[in-house]
Design an enzyme around this catalytic site. Structure first.
Site, PDB file in Angstrom:
ATOM      1  N   GLU A   1       2.998  -6.044   8.842  1.00  0.00           N
ATOM      2  CA  GLU A   1       3.295  -4.658   8.433  1.00  0.00           C
ATOM      3  C   GLU A   1       4.387  -4.069   9.329  1.00  0.00           C
ATOM      4  OE1 GLU A   1       0.011  -1.733   8.405  1.00  0.00           O
ATOM      5  OE2 GLU A   1       1.548  -0.265   8.945  1.00  0.00           O
TER       6      GLU A   1
ATOM      7  N   ASN B   1      -6.781  -5.250  12.169  1.00  0.00           N
ATOM      8  CA  ASN B   1      -7.641  -4.056  12.134  1.00  0.00           C
ATOM      9  C   ASN B   1      -9.070  -4.408  12.545  1.00  0.00           C
ATOM     10  OD1 ASN B   1      -9.526  -3.689   9.558  1.00  0.00           O
ATOM     11  ND2 ASN B   1      -7.771  -4.891   8.924  1.00  0.00           N
TER      12      ASN B   1
ATOM     13  N   CYS C   1       0.847  -1.191   0.000  1.00  0.00           N
ATOM     14  CA  CYS C   1       0.000   0.000   0.000  1.00  0.00           C
ATOM     15  C   CYS C   1       0.893   1.255   0.000  1.00  0.00           C
ATOM     16  CB  CYS C   1      -0.901   0.001   1.236  1.00  0.00           C
ATOM     17  SG  CYS C   1      -1.920   1.474   1.305  1.00  0.00           S
TER      18      CYS C   1
HETATM   19 FE1  F3S Z   1      -3.411   0.939   2.980  1.00  0.00          FE
HETATM   20 FE2  F3S Z   1      -4.791   2.012   4.875  1.00  0.00          FE
HETATM   21 FE3  F3S Z   1      -5.661  -0.106   3.717  1.00  0.00          FE
HETATM   22  S1  F3S Z   1      -2.612   1.714   4.831  1.00  0.00           S
HETATM   23  S2  F3S Z   1      -3.856  -1.205   3.118  1.00  0.00           S
HETATM   24  S3  F3S Z   1      -5.404   1.903   2.763  1.00  0.00           S
HETATM   25  S4  F3S Z   1      -5.848   0.340   5.857  1.00  0.00           S
END
Ligand code: F3S
Length: 283
Positions: free
Chosen positions: A129, A225, A99
């Site tokens: 991550e 999350n 990302c």
């Molecule tokens: Fe990127 Fe935010 Fe999703 S960092 S992977 S858009 S939760």
């Protein structure tokens, strides 16, 4: 029964982009073998579908060392530099679906490391991550995930500190941990790197949970999350249920509720949210 579904529920931009990239590769890779470095998302249904289409998961660097041809897709969580190096050495084609918000953190910590700062990553040390960020921030790094670890932090008083966060960390918890560290009078540069998608998802979930009788949080059991969303909703609404699919709903539990809220983690596909919504509404 009134049912409120969060607008921010489900795939975030980064996860959608990563999943799309895998399907694109399936369509155009022809004979090349496709791998993802780790499961592309924390969702069994999607991962099983990809496995049926011939996509394999590489679980570790050792396993990657043994792969000599094909395409390796890096998922949205990102990875450390060694993974890119091994893939290059083995002449593997890399499709980088990290990302952009995570890539930005890699760049920040690498720059701050080169400036001599001590890097603090606020996040879950076992999360891929965070491990990826750790790979770019070097040895002079501390990972802090809770109050106790923040209390214990001890850094050379002459050192500069740069604080970043896992993109999906709970914003209020981040602020609280930063407050604890700030009291230690270090030279601190705080960068709130929690991504907007997370801010918005958490804020909306909190608001809905505060106004419903029951709250349903949908997401994979390993999705950090989603776990955080559950924690946030549980504080606002005692009857908060964490489910993975429609099969996990115990409709009897919702019997006394006149208003039910639904939200979902970043790796929950829309069809699962829809299924849950339809079932609860029918009830
Ligand atoms: Fe990127 Fe935010 Fe999703 S960092 S992977 S858009 S939760």
């Amino acid at each position: 029964m009134k049912v409120v579904v969060a607008e921010t529920a489900g795939f975030c931009f980064g996860v959608k982009r990563a999943v799309d990239k895998v399907y694109e590769q399936i369509e155009c890779a022809e004979v090349k073998k496709i791998y993802t470095y780790g499961p592309i998302i924390h969702n069994e249904e999607v991962v099983n579908d990809l496995a049926d289409k011939g996509v394999s998961i590489i679980e570790s660097k050792d396993e990657l060392r043994g792969v000599k041809e094909g395409i390796v897709i890096i998922r949205s969580h990102g990875v450390d530099k060694e993974v890119y190096d091994i893939a290059k050495e083995n002449n593997l084609q890399i499709v980088d679906a990290t990302c952009p918000f995570v890539l930005k953190i890699h760049k920040i910590v690498e720059k701050e490391k080169n400036n001599g700062s001590h890097i603090i990553i606020i996040g879950n040390k076992d999360h891929p991550e965070v491990q990826g960020i750790r790979g770019w921030s070097g040895e002079n790094t501390t990972i802090i995930g809770n109050e106790e670890e923040a209390d214990k932090l001890s850094v050379d008083p002459g050192e500069k500190i740069c604080i970043v966060s896992q993109t999906t960390f709970n914003y209020n918890k981040f602020k609280y941990l930063v407050e604890i560290i700030s009291k230690k009078s270090y030279d601190i540069n705080v960068l709130d790197t929690i991504c907007n998608a997370t801010h918005e998802r958490q804020a909306e979930a909190k608001k809905i949970a505060a106004n419903v009788d029951s709250m349903i949080v949908i997401g994979g059991k390993n999705s950090s999350n989603t776990q955080k969303l559950y924690e946030i909703c549980r504080k606002e609404c005692e009857k908060t249920y964490y489910i993975q699919t429609v099969e996990d709903i115990d409709l009897c539990e919702l019997q006394s509720s006149s208003c039910v809220g639904i939200t979902a983690g970043a790796s929950t596909p829309n069809n699962i949210i829809e299924e849950v919504h339809t079932n609860v509404r029918k009830f």
